[in-house]
Design an enzyme around this catalytic site. Structure first.
Site, mmCIF file in Angstrom:
data_model
loop_
_atom_site.group_PDB
_atom_site.id
_atom_site.type_symbol
_atom_site.label_atom_id
_atom_site.label_comp_id
_atom_site.label_asym_id
_atom_site.label_seq_id
_atom_site.Cartn_x
_atom_site.Cartn_y
_atom_site.Cartn_z
ATOM 1 N N GLU A 178 29.054 -21.093 2.198
ATOM 2 C CA GLU A 178 28.589 -19.740 1.837
ATOM 3 C C GLU A 178 29.095 -19.318 0.454
ATOM 4 O O GLU A 178 29.031 -18.133 0.119
ATOM 5 C CB GLU A 178 29.035 -18.713 2.882
ATOM 6 C CG GLU A 178 28.550 -18.969 4.293
ATOM 7 C CD GLU A 178 27.032 -18.874 4.479
ATOM 8 O OE1 GLU A 178 26.317 -18.571 3.491
ATOM 9 O OE2 GLU A 178 26.570 -19.139 5.595
ATOM 10 N N HIS A 203 33.706 -12.932 5.308
ATOM 11 C CA HIS A 203 32.589 -13.124 6.237
ATOM 12 C C HIS A 203 33.148 -13.575 7.570
ATOM 13 O O HIS A 203 33.929 -14.523 7.626
ATOM 14 C CB HIS A 203 31.611 -14.166 5.691
ATOM 15 C CG HIS A 203 30.616 -14.631 6.705
ATOM 16 N ND1 HIS A 203 29.710 -13.770 7.306
ATOM 17 C CD2 HIS A 203 30.388 -15.846 7.252
ATOM 18 C CE1 HIS A 203 28.968 -14.452 8.158
ATOM 19 N NE2 HIS A 203 29.356 -15.710 8.153
ATOM 20 N N HIS A 261 32.432 -13.337 12.262
ATOM 21 C CA HIS A 261 31.427 -13.231 13.329
ATOM 22 C C HIS A 261 31.937 -12.302 14.433
ATOM 23 O O HIS A 261 32.206 -12.765 15.556
ATOM 24 C CB HIS A 261 31.137 -14.616 13.914
ATOM 25 C CG HIS A 261 30.618 -15.636 12.944
ATOM 26 N ND1 HIS A 261 30.562 -16.994 13.234
ATOM 27 C CD2 HIS A 261 30.107 -15.509 11.687
ATOM 28 C CE1 HIS A 261 30.040 -17.655 12.200
ATOM 29 N NE2 HIS A 261 29.774 -16.777 11.238
ATOM 30 N N GLU A 269 35.960 8.134 13.176
ATOM 31 C CA GLU A 269 36.400 7.344 12.014
ATOM 32 C C GLU A 269 35.273 6.713 11.202
ATOM 33 O O GLU A 269 35.444 6.441 10.015
ATOM 34 C CB GLU A 269 37.311 6.203 12.493
ATOM 35 C CG GLU A 269 38.715 6.629 12.867
ATOM 36 C CD GLU A 269 39.479 7.134 11.671
ATOM 37 O OE1 GLU A 269 39.715 6.358 10.739
ATOM 38 O OE2 GLU A 269 39.833 8.320 11.671
HETATM 39 O O1 2HA Z 1 31.200 -21.252 7.436
HETATM 40 O O2 2HA Z 1 30.229 -18.782 9.095
HETATM 41 O O3 2HA Z 1 27.943 -18.653 7.832
HETATM 42 C C1 2HA Z 1 30.629 -21.015 8.673
HETATM 43 C C2 2HA Z 1 29.811 -19.799 8.630
HETATM 44 C C3 2HA Z 1 28.492 -19.889 7.990
HETATM 45 ZN ZN ZN Z 2 28.843 -17.245 9.437
#
Ligand code: 2HA
Ligand code: ZN
Length: 270
Positions: free
Chosen positions: A116, A139, A141, A169
């Site tokens: 990324e 980034h 998840h 908040e």
């Molecule tokens: O690197 O999260 O979006 C692994 C990820 C790709």
């Molecule tokens: Zn990802």
């Protein structure tokens, strides 16, 4: 030279990545981080004249030639960073041609930066224009944010409103709202371009059914933004299907904004 694993930026990055893993947001090789390092961060820890190797990039980062970043490695697990930082992380400098990275430290198994990287560097370029003190692109998840993106309309206005209405908040922490990127193939220059465009006006971009990008001037800011979105998304998911008799009303959000002096998206309120 001092020991680089004891450099404050390194200690904080390792702690942050470990914490992200423990939160359950970065399964397997999920997530990536890039952190713009200043001269004063690295000068006692790294001989920046020594380039270990160069690694080509698939896009042009001429705008940020010479800048140095700590970047997570491709295929690497946040879970493992604390046990072998030098294998799982790298410090790279954008070379004169804007299309090559000079490896100054790390990726010790011959690896390279996250897939990324285009999205990260394009996001850094955009956020540096918005805020000269900007330094971090994160980034990850987060579970409830992804869950919410599966069932909530992708409209940025509607998505932001739902997050703002879940807890006091939210509007205080992200008054500019969140951007929402429709599902796209990840790891490409194209998703990088779209993400960066979204980040012109906000520090947060949800990737539908994938995760989130958070940015900021330090690790705490980027992480704090993401965890506040994730908390609101968790409340949204916990109360899904129930009548939300006490969700925050538009006039109450206006009252909050007035008291906290927020520069917020007034067009997101009715
Ligand atoms: O690197 O999260 O979006 C692994 C990820 C790709
Ligand atoms: Zn990802």
């Amino acid at each position: 030279m001092k020991i680089i694993l004891e450099a404050p930026f390194m200690v904080e990055a390792i702690r942050t990545l470990t914490n992200l893993y423990r939160l359950g947001w970065d399964e397997r090789n999920g997530g990536n981080l890039s952190y713009l390092l200043y001269d004063e961060d690295i000068k006692d820890y790294l001989d920046t004249d020594k380039v270990i190797r160069t690694i080509p990039m698939s896009f042009d980062a001429s705008e940020i030639v010479g800048k140095v970043f700590l970047v997570t490695g491709t295929g690497k697990y946040f879970k493992n960073v604390q046990y072998d930082p030098e294998r799982n992380l790298g410090i790279v400098r954008i070379a004169e041609d804007g299309k090559t990275c000079e490896l100054l430290w790390g990726y010790s198994d011959g690896g390279k930066f996250t897939s990324e990287l285009p999205a990260h560097l394009m996001s850094h370029m955009v956020r540096l224009k918005a805020d000269p003190e900007h330094r971090v692109v994160m980034h990850t998840h987060p579970t409830n944010t992804i869950a919410m993106s599966l069932i909530h309309p992708a409209s940025e206005r509607e998505f932001t409103r739902s997050l703002w209405k879940m807890q006091t908040e939210s509007i205080v922490v992200f008054p500019e709202g969140v951007a929402v990127l429709p599902w796209m193939v990840c790891g490409t220059n194209e998703i990088g371009e779209h993400t960066a465009k979204k980040l012109e006006n906000t520090r947060l971009c949800v990737w539908t059914t994938h995760g989130i990008y958070g940015t900021g001037k330090d690790l705490d800011e980027a992480f704090g933004l993401i965890e506040t979105v994730e908390k609101a998304a968790e409340l949204y998911m916990l109360t899904r299907g129930a009548e939300r008799v006490n969700e925050i009303k538009d006039d109450e959000l206006r009252d909050l904004a007035a008291v906290f002096g927020l520069n917020y998206r007034t067009d997101y309120l009715d």
